[in-house]
Design a protein around this motif. Structure first.
Motif, mmCIF file in Angstrom:
data_model
loop_
_atom_site.group_PDB
_atom_site.id
_atom_site.type_symbol
_atom_site.label_atom_id
_atom_site.label_comp_id
_atom_site.label_asym_id
_atom_site.label_seq_id
_atom_site.Cartn_x
_atom_site.Cartn_y
_atom_site.Cartn_z
ATOM 1 N N ALA B 70 78.202 73.728 31.959
ATOM 2 C CA ALA B 70 76.802 73.907 32.379
ATOM 3 C C ALA B 70 75.840 73.915 31.185
ATOM 4 O O ALA B 70 74.652 74.165 31.343
ATOM 5 N N ALA B 89 72.313 78.170 35.810
ATOM 6 C CA ALA B 89 73.201 77.720 34.724
ATOM 7 C C ALA B 89 73.140 78.721 33.572
ATOM 8 O O ALA B 89 74.167 79.097 32.998
ATOM 9 N N ILE B 414 80.498 65.442 34.490
ATOM 10 C CA ILE B 414 80.384 66.214 35.735
ATOM 11 C C ILE B 414 78.932 66.371 36.157
ATOM 12 O O ILE B 414 78.632 66.766 37.280
ATOM 13 N N ALA B 415 78.009 66.028 35.253
ATOM 14 C CA ALA B 415 76.582 65.934 35.591
ATOM 15 C C ALA B 415 76.021 67.204 36.228
ATOM 16 O O ALA B 415 75.272 67.140 37.190
ATOM 17 N N MET B 416 76.434 68.364 35.713
ATOM 18 C CA MET B 416 75.853 69.606 36.254
ATOM 19 C C MET B 416 74.967 70.309 35.230
ATOM 20 O O MET B 416 74.492 71.409 35.472
#
Lengths: 190, 474
Positions: B70, B89, B414-416
């Motif tokens: 994150a 996050a 993971i594009a978070m």
């Protein structure tokens, strides 16, 4: 965890193969420190378009009080180890997942949370895929699934997982009770 | 081994050595875990469970934490702090810090020179060692199997089990051996080999199995290549992948922070050299490939087993799911993948963010420019990789080419963390998953090696890196 009871419900079908955990709950919703309320994100990108408006997907209007069983295409739950996937499906309203094949980590995560993973024989699975809305009765103690108008079948489940589900037994308690054996192992290591 | 003892596989040996209690018909085995790696995303609910039950972490000394999923990858002014994608996050990262402080767990956070992607820093610190059992709340934990460890991903409930007891309840998985004979041609990397293996056995071909990778082409790989291969075991459904340790393994580990030192090092090497599959060891399934037949690979679909040689046409697909994948990817059967216009390139992730990966990418980008309209993101796997790359001048190669040189983290894999593609964009990515929306809603992902990704950045389209490889990187 509460004890798993036999139930009857209708089967909701998602026929796609390889439904991965990023479909079940997209990664951007994993920035949570809680396990509650994740049903809002279950299949989020199938249910909502980029503007956040509901799509035409049947999941949008699904009444999970009568559809508590999810039938997915082969290799359901592949991908990540996120336990958020079964948390999201349970919170959305599903109580069991049936497929001809269920990915390892998802299967173990699901069972630990009371979302019953059922691997069905290919023929019964194919029948369920082609007969959405079938009435299905799940008997965990008897390890059997009765399908109204379709093929009934029995299923395998790891005996300890089954025991924990039926009795509401806590596996961590079981492990904690092995303290002496763990200590003995640690003593052998050094 | 006594003459009467049945031959055992590498997996059998490690499994047997870690059984606190053997499995019985009604109960699984109790397996001791040597190393537990922890990150911010899959641990907070496990720590909360410990709190709720007033339990301590049994072995903080066998637990190692970092922040990676994150965390933003844009450099920041310490006065302002990191620019998180969301308050959630930030809270998640801060929660890990609080949990580690409370339980006495070493955390490689923002101020640590050892921060990085969990599967990059474990080996880098020498915490990952042959013969160990290693788990993490992350499906790519198999990476550590490259060192002859039994390493696999677990869910958050199990993270709690390991925190509290250092053990897991497990039935012994089945075993599979994948032997890759022959010599890989020039331009064929570890990533191409594993994409070819996954294409061969299928996205679920390894379900229920631990895979041992063996054969000439695997032995020929350096440790970083072996990590790339083991990393993607889960993309074939296998929880673990492993490779028998050898001199390369020992040389890579020697002198690292957590590796044994002095006499203990010699003793460890002695014991690690017993970690191989005995002749005649039984596997439930055997698969063989020849590396000489391979070419650089790209995926055409939305599952990692859709890899094809970059020179091959997109296959005709018959199932509804695979036809849907072709529609999503906007690719047509019979046509080449090369030439497809690319919007972004991502070089990074626990699969391909180590120094040798960055060298491969730099060799292609050296003296060239990223095509107009393409965003190329290069994200080192750890602070150590970042520093090494900067010492070698690789960051300058990337910057001069017009690519973005970022801070370490999982980033667009993971594009978070805010790094992602836009709907409809085509991304060539060195990561491990091409699932629909994995890199952002509506984003189309093609998995490839660092060299192939770099070539796509330069060409502005999917391109065979062998046609750009004549420039030697010095």
């Amino acid at each position: 965890m509460s004890e798993f009871e036999n139930f009857q419900s209708r089967a909701f079908v998602l026929p796609q193969e390889d439904i991965d955990t990023d479909q079940i709950i997209p990664a951007r919703f994993l920035t949570t420190t809680s396990r509650a309320g994740l049903g809002a994100f279950a299949f989020h990108d199938w249910r909502f378009d980029r503007q956040g408006q509901p799509t035409a997907h049947p999941l949008v209007s699904l009444d999970t009080s009568s559809f508590q069983i999810l039938v997915g295409g082969r290799n359901f739950g592949c991908g990540s180890s996120r336990e958020h996937a079964p948390w999201a499906l349970l919170d959305f309203g599903f109580k069991a997942v049936i497929s001809s094949e269920i990915a390892d980590i998802f299967r173990s995560n699901a069972a630990r949370n009371g979302l019953l993973p059922i691997v069905a024989p290919a023929e019964a699975h194919a029948w369920l895929l082609h007969n959405p809305g079938a009435a299905v009765t799940i008997d965990l103690a008897g390890q059997s699934v009765q399908v109204e108008g379709g093929p009934s079948f029995s299923f395998d489940i790891e005996p300890f997982a089954r025991h924990c589900l039926l009795e509401g037994t806590d596996p961590l308690g079981f492990l904690l009770a092995r303290r002496a054996a763990i200590q003995a192992h640690e003593a052998r290591m050094t | 081994m006594s003459p009467d003892a049945p031959p055992r596989s590498l997996f059998d040996k490690i499994w047997d050595a870690h059984l606190v209690e053997t499995e019985a018909p009604q109960t699984p085995g109790v397996v001791y875990i040597d190393l537990h790696l922890v990150h911010e995303v899959t641990s907070p609910q496990a720590f909360a469970e410990l709190e709720a039950r007033d339990l301590a972490v049994r072995r903080p000394d066998r637990t190692l934490a970092t922040i990676d999923h994150a965390t933003p990858t844009l450099a920041f002014d310490p006065a302002d702090g990191p620019a998180y994608a969301s308050d959630a996050a930030r809270k998640q990262v801060e929660t890990l810090g609080e949990n580690c402080r409370r339980h006495g767990i070493t955390l490689h956070g923002w101020d640590s020179p050892h921060r990085g992607v969990v599967h990059v820093i474990g080996p880098e610190l020498g915490a990952t060692q042959p013969g160990m059992t290693i788990v993490c709340g992350d499906s790519h934990t198999a990476t550590h199997g490259a060192f002859g460890a039994l390493a696999f991903g677990i869910g958050t409930t199990e993270v709690g089990h390991v925190l509290a007891t250092q053990c897991l309840l497990q039935r012994k998985p089945r075993s599979m051996r994948v032997t890759v004979d022959g010599e890989a041609p020039d331009g064929v990397s570890a990533k191409d080999i594993i994409l070819a293996i996954i294409a061969e056995i299928g996205v679920d071909g390894g379900t229920g199995c631990v895979i041992e990778y063996a054969g000439e082409a695997i032995e020929a790989l350096d440790m970083e290549g072996r990590m790339t291969v083991c990393n993607m075991s889960i993309e074939a459904g296998a929880r673990a992948g492993m490779i028998a340790p050898d001199e390369k393994t020992f040389a890579w580990l020697e002198g690292r922070q957590h590796a044994p030192q002095g006499e203990a090092w010699e003793a460890a090497k002695q014991s690690w050299s017993q970690l191989f599959s005995d002749p005649g060891a039984k596997f439930d399934r055997e698969v063989r490939l020849n590396a000489a037949d391979l070419a650089p690979m790209v995926t055409w679909g939305t599952a990692p087993d859709t890899g094809i040689a970059i020179t091959a046409p997109v296959p005709q697909e018959t199932t509804a799911s695979r036809k849907k994948a072709l529609d999503y990817m906007q690719l047509k059967p019979g046509e080449a993948v090369t030439g497809a216009r690319v919007d972004q390139v991502f070089i990074g992730s626990c699969t391909n963010s180590r120094i040798s990966d960055l060298r491969d990418a730099a060799r292609i980008m050296q003296g060239r420019r990223v095509a107009d309209g393409v965003r190329a993101l290069i994200v080192p796997g750890s602070v150590a990789v970042q520093k090494q790359a900067e010492a070698e001048g690789l960051d300058q190669v990337f910057r001069q080419a017009g690519a973005q040189w970022r801070e370490p983290g999982c980033s667009m894999c993971i594009a978070m963390n805010g790094d992602r593609g836009e709907p409809g964009e085509l991304v060539v990515s060195t990561s491990n998953r091409n699932f629909e929306g994995r890199q952002g809603p509506g984003v189309r992902t093609i998995l490839a090696s660092p060299a192939t990704a770099a070539a796509a950045a330069i060409a502005g389209a999917v391109a065979d890196p062998r046609q750009l490889a004549e420039v030697e990187y010095v």
